[in-house]
Design a protein around this motif. Structure first.
Motif, PDB file in Angstrom:
ATOM      1  N   CYS A  59       0.837  -1.206   0.000  1.00 40.36           N
ATOM      2  CA  CYS A  59       0.000   0.000   0.000  1.00 40.36           C
ATOM      3  C   CYS A  59       0.866   1.247   0.000  1.00 40.36           C
ATOM      4  CB  CYS A  59      -0.924   0.009   1.216  1.00 40.36           C
ATOM      5  SG  CYS A  59      -2.115   1.355   1.101  1.00 40.36           S
ATOM      6  N   LYS A  61      -0.374   4.176   0.864  1.00 37.12           N
ATOM      7  CA  LYS A  61      -0.943   5.145   1.803  1.00 37.12           C
ATOM      8  C   LYS A  61      -0.589   4.783   3.243  1.00 37.12           C
ATOM      9  CE  LYS A  61      -4.995   6.985   0.688  1.00 37.12           C
ATOM     10  NZ  LYS A  61      -6.384   7.101   0.153  1.00 37.12           N
ATOM     11  N   ASP A  62      -0.898   5.722   4.131  1.00 38.85           N
ATOM     12  CA  ASP A  62      -0.432   5.554   5.502  1.00 38.85           C
ATOM     13  C   ASP A  62      -1.539   5.842   6.527  1.00 38.85           C
ATOM     14  OD1 ASP A  62       1.839   4.552   6.583  1.00 38.85           O
ATOM     15  OD2 ASP A  62       3.038   6.385   6.417  1.00 38.85           O
ATOM     16  N   CYS A  63      -2.746   5.398   6.231  1.00 38.13           N
ATOM     17  CA  CYS A  63      -3.890   5.623   7.122  1.00 38.13           C
ATOM     18  C   CYS A  63      -3.520   5.189   8.546  1.00 38.13           C
ATOM     19  CB  CYS A  63      -5.098   4.836   6.622  1.00 38.13           C
ATOM     20  SG  CYS A  63      -5.421   5.098   4.862  1.00 38.13           S
ATOM     21  N   TYR A  65      -4.980   4.065  11.066  1.00 40.96           N
ATOM     22  CA  TYR A  65      -5.671   2.952  11.741  1.00 40.96           C
ATOM     23  C   TYR A  65      -5.288   1.580  11.197  1.00 40.96           C
ATOM     24  CZ  TYR A  65      -8.292   4.412   7.614  1.00 40.96           C
ATOM     25  OH  TYR A  65      -8.613   4.819   6.351  1.00 40.96           O
ATOM     26  N   CYS A  66      -4.638   1.522  10.048  1.00 43.08           N
ATOM     27  CA  CYS A  66      -4.604   0.279   9.280  1.00 43.08           C
ATOM     28  C   CYS A  66      -3.291  -0.506   9.443  1.00 43.08           C
ATOM     29  CB  CYS A  66      -4.841   0.620   7.811  1.00 43.08           C
ATOM     30  SG  CYS A  66      -4.695  -0.803   6.732  1.00 43.08           S
ATOM     31  N   ILE A  68      -1.832  -2.595   7.492  1.00 44.14           N
ATOM     32  CA  ILE A  68      -0.949  -2.796   6.334  1.00 44.14           C
ATOM     33  C   ILE A  68      -0.509  -1.459   5.733  1.00 44.14           C
ATOM     34  CG2 ILE A  68      -1.875  -5.086   5.831  1.00 44.14           C
ATOM     35  CD1 ILE A  68      -3.338  -3.836   3.394  1.00 44.14           C
ATOM     36  N   ARG A  69      -0.630  -0.379   6.508  1.00 37.07           N
ATOM     37  CA  ARG A  69      -0.202   0.945   6.018  1.00 37.07           C
ATOM     38  C   ARG A  69       1.268   0.885   5.610  1.00 37.07           C
ATOM     39  NH1 ARG A  69       1.893   4.080  10.527  1.00 37.07           N
ATOM     40  NH2 ARG A  69       1.014   5.977   9.641  1.00 37.07           N
ATOM     41  N   GLY A 104      -4.189  -3.262  -0.903  1.00 35.91           N
ATOM     42  CA  GLY A 104      -3.726  -1.929  -0.568  1.00 35.91           C
ATOM     43  C   GLY A 104      -3.858  -1.040  -1.807  1.00 35.91           C
ATOM     44  N   GLU A 105      -3.661   0.255  -1.617  1.00 33.35           N
ATOM     45  CA  GLU A 105      -3.872   1.171  -2.753  1.00 33.35           C
ATOM     46  C   GLU A 105      -2.576   1.441  -3.515  1.00 33.35           C
ATOM     47  OE1 GLU A 105      -6.544   4.553  -2.142  1.00 33.35           O
ATOM     48  OE2 GLU A 105      -5.062   5.794  -3.177  1.00 33.35           O
TER      49      GLU A 105
HETATM   50 FE1  SF4 Z   1      -5.359   2.956   3.982  1.00 36.29          FE
HETATM   51 FE2  SF4 Z   1      -6.501   0.927   2.535  1.00 36.29          FE
HETATM   52 FE3  SF4 Z   1      -3.831   1.299   2.539  1.00 36.29          FE
HETATM   53 FE4  SF4 Z   1      -4.981   0.404   4.715  1.00 36.29          FE
HETATM   54  S1  SF4 Z   1      -4.932  -0.632   2.774  1.00 36.29           S
HETATM   55  S2  SF4 Z   1      -3.404   2.036   4.588  1.00 36.29           S
HETATM   56  S3  SF4 Z   1      -6.946   1.494   4.674  1.00 36.29           S
HETATM   57  S4  SF4 Z   1      -5.378   2.748   1.748  1.00 36.29           S
END
Ligand code: SF4
Ligand code: SAH
Length: 364
Positions: A59, A61-63, A65-66, A68-69, A104-105
Motif C-alpha cells: 500500500c 498510503k499511511d492511514c 488505523y490500518c 498494512i499501512r 492496498g492502494e
Molecule cells: Fe489505507 Fe486501505 Fe492502505 Fe490500509 S490498505 S493504509 S486502509 S489505503
C-alpha cells in the motif's frame, strides 16, 4: 417512544439520533426487529456471498488505523494472476454470486494494468457469470472506466467517516489522503456506471453519535447502493491503535460498545435507506462470536467470506485478532452457511444479488 418513531414513514435526523443514543436492550431489540422486517420487505431474507480475495498488502498510503499501512513493518506479498484466478474459479464453482477483489492502494500502471487483465480473464473464464466488486481505493477516472468496461460491476470505497475534521485526524496531511478526493471518487464511480458501495468505521476515537447519524444521511445524499461498514478495531502496531490503547479506550466495555454501535448502524441504515445491500462484516465477528448472525438479524443481507488462500491470510491483518485466518475457503463456506440458516435466512447461491436500489436507479 420507540414504537412511535418506528411507525413513522420517514425518520428525521433527531429520530435517528434518538435510536443511536438508545441503551435499553429491550427497546434496541424492537429496533433490530423492525430492521429485519424492513429487510424482508425490500431485499428478502436472503444472504448473498461476496468471496473476499485479499490479493496484495502493498500500500502506498499511511492511514493511521490500518495494519498494512505503508510504514507498517508487515512483510509484503502480492499473489500471482494464477493464484487469484484459482480463487475466483473456486468461488464460481461453489456458486458464490460474486467476488470482492481487495488490496492496498496503488496507482502505478503495472498495478492498474494487472487488475485490468485480471478482470478480463475472470470474466472470460466464468462466462461472465461471476459478478466482481473491486475494493482498490482511489483511482483516476480513466482507470475506473477501464475496469468497468472490462466487466467489473461494483466498487466499494469506504468514506471511513463523513466528518471532514475526523477524517483528517485519521490520515496524514498529505495530498493522497484528501477528504475531497475521496468524495469525488464516489461521484466518479457512480458516473462511470458502477454499483457504488461505501461505509464507515464505527467507534473511532473522537467519533460521536451525531457523526454516525450524519454518515447514514451521507449515504442517502450520495444515493449509495451498497454499504460495508464495521467497528473500528485496534491494530497495535499503528499510530491510532497505540493511542487508543494508551488512553484506555480499548477495554472490553469499549469494544462491546463499538459492537452495539455497529448493530445500530446496520439497523438504522436499513430503516433509512431500505432497498440497499448491507454487509455484516468480518470486523463485527471479530468483536462478538455471533457478530455476523446478529448483523443479519439487524438488517444486513451480505456476507463476505474470506477466500484468500490460507498462506496469505496472516499478512493481511488490517486489525488485530482478525477471525478466520487459520481457515480454508471450504471451511468458511460451510461455517457461514450454517450461521445464515441458524437464523432462518437462506443463502442466495448462484445469484448476483444486485441491490434493488441500483436496479431502480439504472432503470430511470
Ligand atoms: Fe489505507 Fe486501505 Fe492502505 Fe490500509 S490498505 S493504509 S486502509 S489505503
Ligand atoms: N486500500 C483500500 C481497500 C483495503 S482497506 C481502501 O483503503 O479503500 C479496506 C477497509 O478496511 C478500509 O476501508 C477500512 O475501513 C478497513 N479497515 C482498515 N483498518 C481497519 C481497522 N483497524 N479496523 C476496522 N476496519 C479497518
Amino acid at each position: 417512544m420507540v414504537k412511535e418513531i418506528l411507525a413513522k414513514p420517514e425518520y428525521s435526523r433527531e429520530d435517528l439520533l434518538y435510536f443511536m443514543k438508545l441503551t435499553d436492550n429491550q427497546q434496541l431489540q424492537l429496533l433490530y426487529d423492525a430492521a429485519h422486517e424492513m429487510k424482508k420487505t425490500h431485499v428478502g431474507k436472503k444472504a448473498y456471498y461476496r468471496g473476499l480475495i485479499e490479493f496484495s498488502n502493498i500500500c502506498t498510503k499511511d492511514c493511521f488505523y490500518c495494519g498494512i499501512r505503508k510504514s507498517s513493518p508487515q512483510e509484503r506479498y502480492s499473489m500471482s494472476r494464477d493464484e487469484i484466478l484459482e480463487m475466483a474459479l473456486w468461488a464460481h464453482e461453489n456458486k458464490y454470486g460474486s467476488v470482492t477483489i481487495q488490496s492496498g492502494e496503488r496507482q502505478d500502471a503495472e498495478f492498474t494494468g494487472f487488475v485490468a487483465d485480471l478482470i478480463s480473464e475472470i470474466k472470460a473464464k466464468t462466462n461472465g457469470e461471476l459478478a466482481m466488486t473491486l475494493c482498490l481505493g482511489e483511482q483516476p477516472r480513466e482507470v475506473y472506466e477501464d475496469w468497468f468496461n472490462r466487466g467489473a460491476q461494483r466498487y466499494l470505497l469506504r468514506m471511513e467517516t463523513s466528518n471532514k475534521t475526523l477524517y483528517q485526524s485519521l490520515h496524514p496531511p498529505t495530498a493522497n489522503h484528501s477528504y475531497e478526493t475521496r468524495v469525488e471518487c464516489l461521484k466518479t464511480l457512480k458516473n462511470v456506471g458502477f454499483q457504488v458501495g461505501t461505509g464507515v468505521m464505527i467507534g473511532l476515537p473522537g467519533q460521536t453519535p451525531e457523526d454516525l447519524v450524519d454518515d447514514i444521511i451521507f449515504y442517502k445524499k450520495h444515493d449509495i447502493d451498497m454499504i460495508g461498514m464495521g467497528p473500528y478495531i485496534v491494530h497495535k502496531d499503528t499510530p491510532m491503535g497505540q493511542q487508543v490503547i494508551a488512553t484506555g479506550q480499548d477495554t472490553p466495555d469499549a469494544r462491546a460498545q463499538r459492537f452495539t454501535y455497529g448493530l445500530k448502524m446496520i439497523a438504522l441504515t436499513r430503516l433509512y435507506l431500505k432497498d440497499v445491500n448491507i454487509a455484516a462484516t468480518t470486523a463485527l465477528q471479530a468483536l462478538h462470536p455471533m457478530g455476523r448472525e446478529l448483523g443479519l438479524k439487524a438488517g444486513a443481507n451480505i456476507l463476505m467470506p474470506i477466500i484468500t488462500l490460507r498462506e496469505y491470510r496472516r499478512k493481511y491483518q488490517l486489525y488485530d485478532d482478525k477471525p478466520c485466518i487459520d481457515d480454508d475457503p471450504s471451511h468458511c463456506k460451510n461455517c457461514l452457511t450454517g450461521r445464515v440458516e441458524s437464523i432462518g435466512d437462506t443463502v442466495g447461491f448462484g445469484e448476483w444479488g444486485d441491490p434493488p436500489h441500483f436496479i431502480l436507479r439504472r432503470g430511470v
